[in-house]
Design an enzyme around this catalytic site. Structure first.
Site, PDB file in Angstrom:
ATOM      1  N   GLU A 104      55.492  25.499  57.648  1.00  0.00           N
ATOM      2  CA  GLU A 104      56.243  24.471  58.367  1.00  0.00           C
ATOM      3  C   GLU A 104      56.932  25.049  59.599  1.00  0.00           C
ATOM      4  OE1 GLU A 104      56.792  23.517  53.891  1.00  0.00           O
ATOM      5  OE2 GLU A 104      56.338  25.244  55.167  1.00  0.00           O
ATOM      6  N   TRP A 112      19.088  45.366  42.525  1.00  0.00           N
ATOM      7  CA  TRP A 112      19.934  44.188  42.694  1.00  0.00           C
ATOM      8  C   TRP A 112      19.212  42.995  42.096  1.00  0.00           C
ATOM      9  CZ3 TRP A 112      24.717  45.189  44.125  1.00  0.00           C
ATOM     10  CH2 TRP A 112      24.971  46.305  44.912  1.00  0.00           C
ATOM     11  N   GLY A 156      31.541  43.379  33.327  1.00  0.00           N
ATOM     12  CA  GLY A 156      30.284  43.157  32.633  1.00  0.00           C
ATOM     13  C   GLY A 156      30.432  42.217  31.454  1.00  0.00           C
ATOM     14  N   PRO A 157      29.399  42.137  30.606  1.00  0.00           N
ATOM     15  CA  PRO A 157      29.391  41.195  29.483  1.00  0.00           C
ATOM     16  C   PRO A 157      30.569  41.338  28.535  1.00  0.00           C
ATOM     17  CG  PRO A 157      27.194  42.088  29.846  1.00  0.00           C
ATOM     18  CD  PRO A 157      28.114  42.860  30.741  1.00  0.00           C
TER      19      PRO A 157
END
Length: 379
Positions: free
Chosen positions: A56, A174, A301-302
């Site tokens: 503002e 990748w 990761g998992p």
């Protein structure tokens, strides 16, 4: 109250402008203020790096003497307390602004409706609730930290068409293409921190930096490593003085490991252990929120992904899917989640799905209603 299409248009523009500052204003929200007169924006401002100055004050400074009778579209209730800066509600009231439109009240106990009240008492017309849900999503990290004492967590996973994140030998570079990887760097830049677990730190030796997007800052880089087994002589350890690195560890982590990371320039954060193994993730999030973080981008990761899902700590799930098929001997996206019935499944709502070169990015989120915000005063 119903808002006109024009009000929604100006607020949508303000929300989009405010989101450009995400990742750089914590612990403050990235607020935007658009001052509109005669159907045009005469000035705009966004919370600056580090959280100050506020939107503002920037917008009013740029508007100068053009704000008389104008409408200010502010993406969060203007502050009404004096901290390191003066109250924005007072600035707006003294500027000649005739009307202020906001989507929500600020849950900060120092504000929480008092900014709106101050403006109304000063004779400014205040209307709140415009694009409320969009503003909640935009400010979700700030709201969660204020209301629930934890940051927002976005979980990102890149996977094959059959839901695998690495081959059976652990190779993952990748699965997705370069366009997707570049977009991930953009996403990193819009979060306060990037987080991985010990497994990713060991297998990938990541830098977790921002590359190829012209960014001039680094998010906080966080590793969850219960026993401090990740080597200090790593990309993160060697770059700890270039940008913040925080290592979250358990109470039994060796002092030698703590000292080594501190000498490298990292901050070590002791967290409680979970009942089964690893760190208590709710405690980890509490510590991170206490240090000011509002938005965390998790690239673990998992194992870490599954733990976050089980604990109900994933607010946004971002998946990058390639057309690759790796087979059942490859590593799945998640570890066991103990869903014996379909009714037990963890569910998200699709927000966005786009093609990124040869990949598909899907953004899923928790329903807004699940946070209980609507039962609170600020909605």
């Amino acid at each position: 109250m119903p808002f006109s299409r024009l009000d929604q248009h100006w607020m949508r523009l303000a929300l989009s402008f405010g989101e450009r500052g995400l990742g750089r204003t914590w612990p403050n929200p990235s607020v935007a203020c658009h001052i509109v007169s005669n159907s045009r924006i005469i000035a705009r401002g966004r919370t600056e790096i580090g959280g100050r100055p506020h939107a503002e004050s920037i917008a009013l400074g740029r508007a100068r003497d053009q704000s008389d009778g104008a409408t200010a579209y502010v993406t969060l209730e203007p502050c009404s307390h004096t901290g390191k800066t003066g109250p924005c509600a007072e600035l707006l009231a003294n500027s000649g602004i005739a009307r202020v439109v906001t989507p929500l009240s600020d849950p900060d106990e120092r504000v929480s409706g008092t900014g709106h009240h101050f403006l109304r008492k000063a004779g400014v017309r205040v209307e709140s609730g415009c694009l409320e849900e969009g503003a909640i999503r935009s400010h979700l990290g700030f709201l969660l930290r204020s209301v629930h004492g934890r940051p927002m967590v976005a979980l990102k996973l890149a996977h094959s068409l059959d839901g695998r994140v690495a081959t059976g030998t652990g190779e993952s570079k990748w699965i997705t293409g370069s366009a997707s990887r570049r977009l991930v760097h953009v996403m990193r830049s819009r979060h306060d921190a990037v987080m991985v677990g010990r497994g990713t730190a060991l297998s990938d030796d990541p830098r977790l930096t921002l590359r190829g997007i012209g960014a001039d800052h680094l998010p906080v880089r966080i590793v969850l490593d219960t026993n401090l087994s990740a080597p200090v002589d790593s990309n993160l350890g060697n770059s700890a003085r270039d940008g913040p690195v925080w290592i979250c560890h358990g109470a039994d982590a060796p002092e030698s490991g703590r000292d080594a990371w501190r000498k490298a320039g990292a901050e070590t954060i002791e967290c409680g252990a979970a009942r089964s193994s690893g760190l208590d993730l709710a405690t980890v999030m509490k510590h991170l929120a206490e240090r000011g973080l509002t938005r965390i981008f998790c690239e673990g990761g998992p194992r870490l992904a599954s733990s976050l899902i089980r604990e109900g700590l994933v607010d946004r799930f971002i998946s990058f899917s390639s057309g690759t098929v790796l087979g059942s001997d490859a590593m799945p996206m998640f570890d066991q989640l103990n869903c014996r019935n379909i009714a037990d499944a963890f569910r998200f709502t699709l927000q966005q799905q786009i093609r990124v070169d040869g990949d598909v990015m899907s953004v899923w989120s928790q329903p807004i209603a699940s946070y209980g915000f609507r039962n609170r005063r600020f909605c």
